[in-house]
Design a protein around this motif. Sequence first.
Motif, PDB file in Angstrom:
ATOM      1  N   ALA A 101       3.037   4.089  -5.572  1.00 57.10           N
ATOM      2  CA  ALA A 101       2.139   3.695  -4.617  1.00 57.10           C
ATOM      3  C   ALA A 101       2.676   3.882  -3.068  1.00 57.10           C
ATOM      4  O   ALA A 101       1.952   4.464  -2.420  1.00 57.10           O
ATOM      5  CB  ALA A 101       1.410   2.518  -4.935  1.00 57.10           C
ATOM      6  N   GLY A 102       4.088   3.297  -3.113  1.00 52.72           N
ATOM      7  CA  GLY A 102       4.360   3.563  -1.641  1.00 52.72           C
ATOM      8  C   GLY A 102       4.854   5.007  -1.285  1.00 52.72           C
ATOM      9  O   GLY A 102       4.514   5.283  -0.138  1.00 52.72           O
ATOM     10  N   LEU A 103       5.233   5.870  -2.422  1.00 55.26           N
ATOM     11  CA  LEU A 103       5.589   6.957  -2.015  1.00 55.26           C
ATOM     12  C   LEU A 103       4.208   7.858  -1.732  1.00 55.26           C
ATOM     13  O   LEU A 103       4.221   8.750  -0.727  1.00 55.26           O
ATOM     14  CB  LEU A 103       5.982   7.799  -3.097  1.00 55.26           C
ATOM     15  N   ALA A 104       3.270   7.501  -2.355  1.00 57.08           N
ATOM     16  CA  ALA A 104       1.825   8.106  -2.047  1.00 57.08           C
ATOM     17  C   ALA A 104       1.354   7.854  -0.621  1.00 57.08           C
ATOM     18  O   ALA A 104       0.834   8.811   0.127  1.00 57.08           O
ATOM     19  CB  ALA A 104       0.800   7.554  -3.023  1.00 57.08           C
ATOM     20  N   ARG A 105       1.550   6.481  -0.027  1.00 57.79           N
ATOM     21  CA  ARG A 105       1.574   6.061   1.301  1.00 57.79           C
ATOM     22  C   ARG A 105       2.271   7.114   2.179  1.00 57.79           C
ATOM     23  O   ARG A 105       1.647   7.512   3.144  1.00 57.79           O
ATOM     24  CB  ARG A 105       1.652   4.713   1.315  1.00 57.79           C
TER      25      ARG A 105
END
Length: 117
Positions: A101-105
């Motif tokens: 999820a952090g990488l997607a952000r």
Amino acid sequence: MATAGEDGGLDPAAVRWAAALWAPDPAVRADGRASPLHAADLHGLPPAVVITAAPDPLRDEGDAYARRLADAGVPVTHRTEPGLPHDFMQAMGLVSPAAAAGLARVIADVTGVLGTR
């Protein structure tokens, strides 16, 4: 390194050791040509995305760089990812939903800055 401390894999002592190997002369490490955080003038740089991880020993430097960019009028997207380690963008998304999820952000931030949505 004063605020964040160790993040379970990257500790302040290791960062200092690696920096000394990379540039043995401390004056070089404080030179803006080696570290943009120390550049005399950041005006006119392109928009930037600066993402730090909360427990990362390099967070303080990343946060300071983002502030300097903003103070120089550079459009900057800056966020600290809570609970994720320094290397959360390096394949951790394969095993950690939080890292994914952090990488997607991060990807959304960079895409937004590049204007390729």
